[in-house]
Design a protein around this motif. Structure first.
Motif, PDB file in Angstrom:
ATOM      1  N   ALA A   3      62.825-155.246 -17.626  1.00 24.07           N
ATOM      2  CA  ALA A   3      62.087-156.436 -18.046  1.00 24.07           C
ATOM      3  C   ALA A   3      61.880-156.464 -19.553  1.00 24.07           C
ATOM      4  O   ALA A   3      61.966-157.529 -20.181  1.00 24.07           O
ATOM      5  N   ASP A   4      61.637-155.276 -20.160  1.00 25.33           N
ATOM      6  CA  ASP A   4      61.387-155.273 -21.604  1.00 25.33           C
ATOM      7  C   ASP A   4      62.644-155.650 -22.378  1.00 25.33           C
ATOM      8  O   ASP A   4      62.572-156.302 -23.426  1.00 25.33           O
ATOM      9  N   ILE A  18      65.292-141.986 -19.422  1.00 28.84           N
ATOM     10  CA  ILE A  18      66.570-142.193 -20.095  1.00 28.84           C
ATOM     11  C   ILE A  18      66.281-142.481 -21.560  1.00 28.84           C
ATOM     12  O   ILE A  18      65.357-143.233 -21.890  1.00 28.84           O
ATOM     13  N   SER A  19      67.060-141.841 -22.460  1.00 28.66           N
ATOM     14  CA  SER A  19      66.761-141.912 -23.899  1.00 28.66           C
ATOM     15  C   SER A  19      68.045-141.976 -24.713  1.00 28.66           C
ATOM     16  O   SER A  19      69.093-141.479 -24.289  1.00 28.66           O
ATOM     17  N   GLN A  36      64.108-145.626 -24.996  1.00 28.71           N
ATOM     18  CA  GLN A  36      63.556-144.678 -24.027  1.00 28.71           C
ATOM     19  C   GLN A  36      62.777-145.435 -22.964  1.00 28.71           C
ATOM     20  O   GLN A  36      62.009-146.348 -23.268  1.00 28.71           O
ATOM     21  N   SER A  37      62.999-145.060 -21.712  1.00 27.28           N
ATOM     22  CA  SER A  37      62.282-145.689 -20.609  1.00 27.28           C
ATOM     23  C   SER A  37      62.390-144.801 -19.378  1.00 27.28           C
ATOM     24  O   SER A  37      63.196-143.866 -19.337  1.00 27.28           O
ATOM     25  N   ARG A  38      61.584-145.104 -18.361  1.00 27.89           N
ATOM     26  CA  ARG A  38      61.686-144.444 -17.069  1.00 27.89           C
ATOM     27  C   ARG A  38      62.502-145.324 -16.116  1.00 27.89           C
ATOM     28  O   ARG A  38      62.533-146.549 -16.245  1.00 27.89           O
ATOM     29  N   LEU A  39      63.141-144.682 -15.155  1.00 30.78           N
ATOM     30  CA  LEU A  39      63.991-145.430 -14.242  1.00 30.78           C
ATOM     31  C   LEU A  39      63.195-146.382 -13.360  1.00 30.78           C
ATOM     32  O   LEU A  39      63.741-147.378 -12.869  1.00 30.78           O
ATOM     33  N   ASP A  40      61.907-146.103 -13.143  1.00 34.56           N
ATOM     34  CA  ASP A  40      61.135-147.033 -12.321  1.00 34.56           C
ATOM     35  C   ASP A  40      60.801-148.325 -13.064  1.00 34.56           C
ATOM     36  O   ASP A  40      60.171-149.225 -12.489  1.00 34.56           O
ATOM     37  N   PRO A  75      67.238-150.286 -21.227  1.00 35.80           N
ATOM     38  CA  PRO A  75      65.874-150.648 -21.630  1.00 35.80           C
ATOM     39  C   PRO A  75      65.855-151.306 -23.008  1.00 35.80           C
ATOM     40  O   PRO A  75      66.898-151.449 -23.663  1.00 35.80           O
ATOM     41  N   ALA A  76      64.673-151.685 -23.450  1.00 38.73           N
ATOM     42  CA  ALA A  76      64.509-152.311 -24.762  1.00 38.73           C
ATOM     43  C   ALA A  76      64.912-151.342 -25.878  1.00 38.73           C
ATOM     44  O   ALA A  76      64.989-150.131 -25.676  1.00 38.73           O
TER      45      ALA A  76
END
Length: 228
Positions: free
Chosen positions: A35-36, A156-157, A167-171, A201-202
């Motif tokens: 979403a981001d 993930i980064s 950087q973000s989490r898979l959820d 991710p963003a």
């Protein structure tokens, strides 16, 4: 069988801890699955239907080979993504059935000629030249799902020149892996050897000649490379 010209070599990826390689049949990708990232691209997050596109199998870059800066662009962008490798196939699958197709996981970059993509969007043209160019899919060695399975808190980064960019989490994904594969199987017959890039991710941004990158799927896969 005799061919008019020599058949192309099979694109493949290394496997963590083994000498065998994973043959790549097709590369499917999903757009706007965080979403981001959708917000930073100026579009709403949508859970009705994933948006898929593809890259040719020979766009894969593996084994730490340098990535050449592509022609016809002044705006090469990085998009770090978890990559799912399929060991079986099927069509019209439920998410529960689709989850059984996964052979392994890696981390990759969906490299994008952003200026060409923006121009295509403005003209309502397809994105092929922006996404499916040569060397546009660097991917790490694959880790078998039998050895490790990413969870919702897996991070993930991506670092570029030692600077954290994404950087973000898979959820944080809008559609999880079984949901993505289920939707995809209603559009294409999936087969062993297919790869799925699961969205970014963003924080997408530019890469320049000479930049080094380091991508990680926490505890599972690592990818290092350089733009030349």
């Amino acid at each position: 069988m005799s061919y008019i010209v020599a058949p192309p070599a099979v694109a493949s990826l290394p496997v963590v801890g083994g000498a065998q390689r994973f043959p790549v049949r097709r590369i499917f990708c999903v757009g706007r699955n965080y979403a981001d990232h959708a917000r930073e691209m100026g579009v709403p997050a949508d859970r009705q239907q994933p948006m898929f596109f593809s890259k040719p199998a020979d766009a894969v870059v593996s084994d730490g080979v340098d990535v050449p800066y592509p022609s016809a662009t002044q705006e090469l962008h990085h998009e770090v993504e978890m990559v799912v490798a399929l060991g079986a196939g099927g069509r019209d699958l439920t998410p529960e059935q689709a989850s059984g197709l996964v052979w392994g996981y890696g981390v990759g970059l969906d490299l994008t000629r952003r200026d060409l993509q923006a121009e295509a969007k403005a003209r309502s043209h397809p994105w092929d030249a922006a996404k499916g160019f040569d060397h546009s899919a660097p991917v790490s060695a694959l880790c078998p799902a039998s050895a490790v399975e990413p969870g919702p808190e897996t991070v993930i980064s991506l670092w570029v020149n030692d600077e954290l960019r994404q950087q973000s989490r898979l959820d944080d994904m809008i559609f999880n892996v079984p949901e993505l594969l289920s939707h995809l199987s209603k559009l294409f017959e999936l087969r062993a050897g297919d790869l799925l890039f699961t969205g970014t991710p963003a924080g997408v941004g530019p890469l320049q000649r000479g930049d080094s990158f380091h991508a990680e799927l926490q505890g599972i896969a690592r990818l290092d490379g350089r733009i030349v």
